[in-house]
Design an enzyme around this catalytic site. Structure first.
Site, PDB file in Angstrom:
ATOM      1  N   ILE A 115      38.904  28.748  -4.215  1.00 61.08           N
ATOM      2  CA  ILE A 115      38.558  30.152  -3.969  1.00 61.08           C
ATOM      3  C   ILE A 115      39.796  30.979  -3.642  1.00 61.08           C
ATOM      4  O   ILE A 115      40.017  32.052  -4.205  1.00 61.08           O
ATOM      5  CB  ILE A 115      37.522  30.231  -2.813  1.00 61.08           C
ATOM      6  CG1 ILE A 115      36.213  29.571  -3.256  1.00 61.08           C
ATOM      7  CG2 ILE A 115      37.290  31.671  -2.360  1.00 61.08           C
ATOM      8  CD1 ILE A 115      35.568  30.149  -4.483  1.00 61.08           C
ATOM      9  N   THR A 160      34.761  24.740   4.592  1.00 62.95           N
ATOM     10  CA  THR A 160      33.745  24.721   5.649  1.00 62.95           C
ATOM     11  C   THR A 160      32.725  23.635   5.318  1.00 62.95           C
ATOM     12  O   THR A 160      31.648  23.924   4.788  1.00 62.95           O
ATOM     13  CB  THR A 160      33.031  26.089   5.781  1.00 62.95           C
ATOM     14  OG1 THR A 160      32.734  26.582   4.468  1.00 62.95           O
ATOM     15  CG2 THR A 160      33.862  27.094   6.529  1.00 62.95           C
ATOM     16  N   LYS A 181      24.965  34.905   2.004  1.00 60.94           N
ATOM     17  CA  LYS A 181      25.661  33.875   1.214  1.00 60.94           C
ATOM     18  C   LYS A 181      24.915  32.538   1.288  1.00 60.94           C
ATOM     19  O   LYS A 181      24.683  31.868   0.276  1.00 60.94           O
ATOM     20  CB  LYS A 181      27.095  33.737   1.721  1.00 60.94           C
ATOM     21  CG  LYS A 181      27.837  32.537   1.201  1.00 60.94           C
ATOM     22  CD  LYS A 181      28.125  32.622  -0.285  1.00 60.94           C
ATOM     23  CE  LYS A 181      28.562  31.276  -0.822  1.00 60.94           C
ATOM     24  NZ  LYS A 181      28.737  31.242  -2.257  1.00 60.94           N
ATOM     25  N   CYS A 200      28.981  24.100  -2.646  1.00 65.01           N
ATOM     26  CA  CYS A 200      28.112  25.188  -2.213  1.00 65.01           C
ATOM     27  C   CYS A 200      26.670  24.723  -2.076  1.00 65.01           C
ATOM     28  O   CYS A 200      26.151  24.593  -0.980  1.00 65.01           O
ATOM     29  CB  CYS A 200      28.212  26.342  -3.212  1.00 65.01           C
ATOM     30  SG  CYS A 200      29.812  27.149  -3.134  1.00 65.01           S
ATOM     31  N   TYR A 212      31.062  17.459 -10.770  1.00 63.43           N
ATOM     32  CA  TYR A 212      29.730  17.844 -10.305  1.00 63.43           C
ATOM     33  C   TYR A 212      29.022  18.776 -11.278  1.00 63.43           C
ATOM     34  O   TYR A 212      27.822  18.979 -11.182  1.00 63.43           O
ATOM     35  CB  TYR A 212      29.799  18.460  -8.901  1.00 63.43           C
ATOM     36  CG  TYR A 212      30.084  19.935  -8.851  1.00 63.43           C
ATOM     37  CD1 TYR A 212      29.062  20.879  -8.888  1.00 63.43           C
ATOM     38  CD2 TYR A 212      31.385  20.395  -8.773  1.00 63.43           C
ATOM     39  CE1 TYR A 212      29.324  22.223  -8.842  1.00 63.43           C
ATOM     40  CE2 TYR A 212      31.666  21.732  -8.729  1.00 63.43           C
ATOM     41  CZ  TYR A 212      30.623  22.645  -8.761  1.00 63.43           C
ATOM     42  OH  TYR A 212      30.896  23.975  -8.728  1.00 63.43           O
TER      43      TYR A 212
HETATM   44  N1  LIG Z   1      34.572  25.982  -4.573  1.00 61.82           N
HETATM   45  C1  LIG Z   1      33.589  26.834  -4.806  1.00 61.82           C
HETATM   46  O1  LIG Z   1      32.990  26.851  -5.863  1.00 61.82           O
HETATM   47  C2  LIG Z   1      33.181  27.863  -3.754  1.00 61.82           C
HETATM   48  C3  LIG Z   1      32.399  28.954  -4.144  1.00 61.82           C
HETATM   49  C4  LIG Z   1      32.072  29.925  -3.186  1.00 61.82           C
HETATM   50  C5  LIG Z   1      32.488  29.750  -1.870  1.00 61.82           C
HETATM   51  N2  LIG Z   1      33.221  28.656  -1.518  1.00 61.82           N
HETATM   52  C6  LIG Z   1      33.668  28.533  -0.133  1.00 61.82           C
HETATM   53  O2  LIG Z   1      35.050  28.900  -0.068  1.00 61.82           O
HETATM   54  C7  LIG Z   1      35.693  28.170   0.968  1.00 61.82           C
HETATM   55  C8  LIG Z   1      36.908  27.462   0.404  1.00 61.82           C
HETATM   56  O3  LIG Z   1      36.448  26.511  -0.538  1.00 61.82           O
HETATM   57  P1  LIG Z   1      37.396  25.885  -1.639  1.00 61.82           P
HETATM   58  O4  LIG Z   1      36.498  25.226  -2.627  1.00 61.82           O
HETATM   59  O5  LIG Z   1      38.384  26.901  -2.111  1.00 61.82           O
HETATM   60  O6  LIG Z   1      38.174  24.775  -0.751  1.00 61.82           O
HETATM   61  P2  LIG Z   1      39.405  23.882  -1.205  1.00 61.82           P
HETATM   62  O7  LIG Z   1      39.269  22.607  -0.482  1.00 61.82           O
HETATM   63  O8  LIG Z   1      39.514  23.892  -2.697  1.00 61.82           O
HETATM   64  O9  LIG Z   1      40.691  24.663  -0.666  1.00 61.82           O
HETATM   65  C9  LIG Z   1      40.947  24.904   0.663  1.00 61.82           C
HETATM   66  C10 LIG Z   1      42.467  24.956   0.849  1.00 61.82           C
HETATM   67  O10 LIG Z   1      42.704  25.365   2.204  1.00 61.82           O
HETATM   68  C11 LIG Z   1      43.844  24.669   2.696  1.00 61.82           C
HETATM   69  N3  LIG Z   1      43.765  24.745   4.147  1.00 61.82           N
HETATM   70  C12 LIG Z   1      42.848  24.185   4.986  1.00 61.82           C
HETATM   71  N4  LIG Z   1      43.076  24.573   6.243  1.00 61.82           N
HETATM   72  C13 LIG Z   1      44.159  25.386   6.228  1.00 61.82           C
HETATM   73  C14 LIG Z   1      44.872  26.098   7.217  1.00 61.82           C
HETATM   74  N5  LIG Z   1      44.527  26.079   8.508  1.00 61.82           N
HETATM   75  N6  LIG Z   1      45.923  26.849   6.830  1.00 61.82           N
HETATM   76  C15 LIG Z   1      46.306  26.901   5.531  1.00 61.82           C
HETATM   77  N7  LIG Z   1      45.673  26.241   4.552  1.00 61.82           N
HETATM   78  C16 LIG Z   1      44.616  25.502   4.896  1.00 61.82           C
HETATM   79  C17 LIG Z   1      43.724  23.276   2.105  1.00 61.82           C
HETATM   80  O11 LIG Z   1      44.972  22.616   2.060  1.00 61.82           O
HETATM   81  C18 LIG Z   1      43.171  23.605   0.697  1.00 61.82           C
HETATM   82  O12 LIG Z   1      44.215  23.726  -0.248  1.00 61.82           O
HETATM   83  C19 LIG Z   1      34.633  27.213   1.545  1.00 61.82           C
HETATM   84  O13 LIG Z   1      34.045  27.821   2.658  1.00 61.82           O
HETATM   85  C20 LIG Z   1      33.624  27.124   0.426  1.00 61.82           C
HETATM   86  O14 LIG Z   1      32.332  26.818   0.910  1.00 61.82           O
HETATM   87  C21 LIG Z   1      33.607  27.719  -2.440  1.00 61.82           C
END
Ligand SMILES: NC(=O)c1ccc[n+]([C@@H]2O[C@H](COP(=O)([O-])OP(=O)(O)OC[C@H]3O[C@@H](n4cnc5c(N)ncnc54)[C@H](O)[C@@H]3O)[C@@H](O)[C@H]2O)c1
Length: 403
Positions: free
Chosen positions: A10, A80, A198, A252, A311
């Protein structure tokens, strides 16, 4: 300047999108490998249009760093997960990122939490941190993300969005920031409403998928064709049943509805049952495999292969995938680890993983289609002399088993 914290599925496209629309961006991730890869000019995952967006952004206004930057606007997009025991959201990553932001943020900075959080998380986990700090000047906002892997770049531009903020002025500021690239309608509301919307959206999807899965089991029990039944039912003007499948993965739909079960255990009954129904699907697939093997007089589990590890189709994200869930449940029962192949997973991730479709096919007699990647639709004729269980109902060849 906007500091985007967390450059995953994201955060990265959001940071690139802002940068390619003229906003100065620093993308921060505490994982140096992520930062190094981005600095070397490579994206960290595959996604339609991401390479082009990346090229556009780095020619404009983006740099990548492991440290947080002093600025007036932050977007936090860290993971999360949910606590598997309590089912509640585990906000530790968001809280950690927020604390680090507080150390460097400008006076009156706006901190936008994009991560998906359960309703009340900002009140319960973030405001107390703010109150205990010296930074009462900081403004909070929540801008949950709706994009779907596989179509992220398009959806970032075209989806409608929700912004939650404590006061209108901050909400409008955040709206204007997203308007730099978002052509959809942006609704400004309060933070708790934004948090809830959400989670409700993903819960709606989970419950509807569970309904299709349950229907499939009922039809299977009585030897009825669930796909034909759904097709006919969907001709009704107010019916739109989804397709059954081998389970739900990703970050999600397989996660967020649990937040409601965790927070409202005595109220979220349908949601709880729906999540359990979806979570039971990989084991149901395994039972179908055993039944079909018995029917076909096949005894050797080492000749069974799973097609697809991700997935969903045509993405390289395998988090919480039904195939991983299936392999895990098989391992618990000390079963022989099934063979696996996925054209989009290039590194070794599981035991018995193949990286070449031909050798995978040569090593099995029974193929279970877990993911409907384009590749398998194009190459389906190569399965004509195999036993096939098509859990996605995508093949057109004859003599295929379904769920
Ligand atoms: N992946 C999806 O399809 C999707 C869609 C909508 C919403 N979301 C939500 O978006 C959020 C992020 O999901 P994602 O899929 O991008 O996660 P992800 O695991 O792909 O990426 C998260 C990144 O954050 C970094 N990180 C973690 N803690 C950190 C910190 N304190 N400081 C700096 N970097 C840090 C990690 O190294 C990682 O690269 C989640 O809450 C998820 O539920 C995800």
């Amino acid at each position: 300047m906007v500091n985007v914290i967390g450059l995953g599925y994201i955060g990265l496209p959001t940071a690139l999108m802002l940068a390619s629309h003229g906003v100065e961006v620093v993308g921060t991730d505490y994982n140096p490998e992520v930062v190094d890869r981005l600095r070397s000019g490579h994206t960290t995952f595959k996604e339609d249009g991401l390479e082009e967006l990346f090229a556009d952004a780095i020619n404009n206004n983006i740099v990548f760093d492991v440290s947080y930057k002093e600025t007036d606007t932050y977007i936090i997009s860290v993971p999360t997960p949910y606590d598997r025991f309590s089912k509640k959201v585990d906000a530790c990553y968001v809280v950690d990122a927020f604390k680090r932001v507080l150390k460097v943020a400008h006076q009156n900075a706006v901190v936008i939490i994009e991560s998906t959080i359960s309703p009340g998380t900002i009140d319960k986990a973030i405001r107390p941190v703010l109150e205990q700090s010296e930074r009462k000047d900081i403004n909070l906002a929540h801008a949950p993300e709706r994009i779907i892997p596989g179509n992220m770049v398009y959806e970032l531009v075209h989806n409608n969005r929700t912004i939650g903020a404590d006061d209108r002025e901050i909400g409008e500021y955040v709206k204007s920031l997203y308007e730099s690239f978002c052509e959809g309608e942006i609704v400004v509301t309060d933070i708790r409403t934004a948090e809830m919307t959400k989670v409700v959206e993903n819960t709606y999807r989970a419950v509807n998928i569970a309904f299709a899965n349950e229907l499939m089991k009922i039809c299977h029990h009585d030897n009825l064709d669930v796909y034909e039944i759904i097709r006919i039912c969907n001709m009704h003007p107010r019916v739109n049943i989804l397709q059954p499948g081998p389970g739900v993965g990703g970050h999600c739909i397989s996660v967020d509805p649990w937040f409601l079960v965790g927070d409202y255990p005595s109220l979220a009954k349908v949601i709880d049952e729906s999540m359990k129904t979806n979570d039971a699907m990989p084991a149901f697939v395994l039972h179908r495999v055993y039944d079909i093997m018995k029917e076909r007089g096949m005894k050797d589990l080492s000749r069974v292969g799973l097609y697809g590890l991700t997935y969903k189709e045509n993405v390289d994200d395998m988090r919480e995938s039904p195939t991983l869930q299936l392999l895990e449940s098989q391992e618990k029962h000390l079963g022989y680890p099934l063979k696996v192949y996925d054209p989009l997973i290039l590194e070794d991730k599981v035991e018995n993983q193949f990286h070449d479709f031909d050798s995978f096919l040569n090593s099995v007699d029974f193929v279970v289609i877990m993911v409907a990647h384009d590749e398998i639709r194009e190459k389906e004729q190569m399965l004509s002399n195999k036993i096939v269980l098509d859990t996605r109902n995508v093949l057109t060849i004859n003599n295929v088993y379904h769920l």
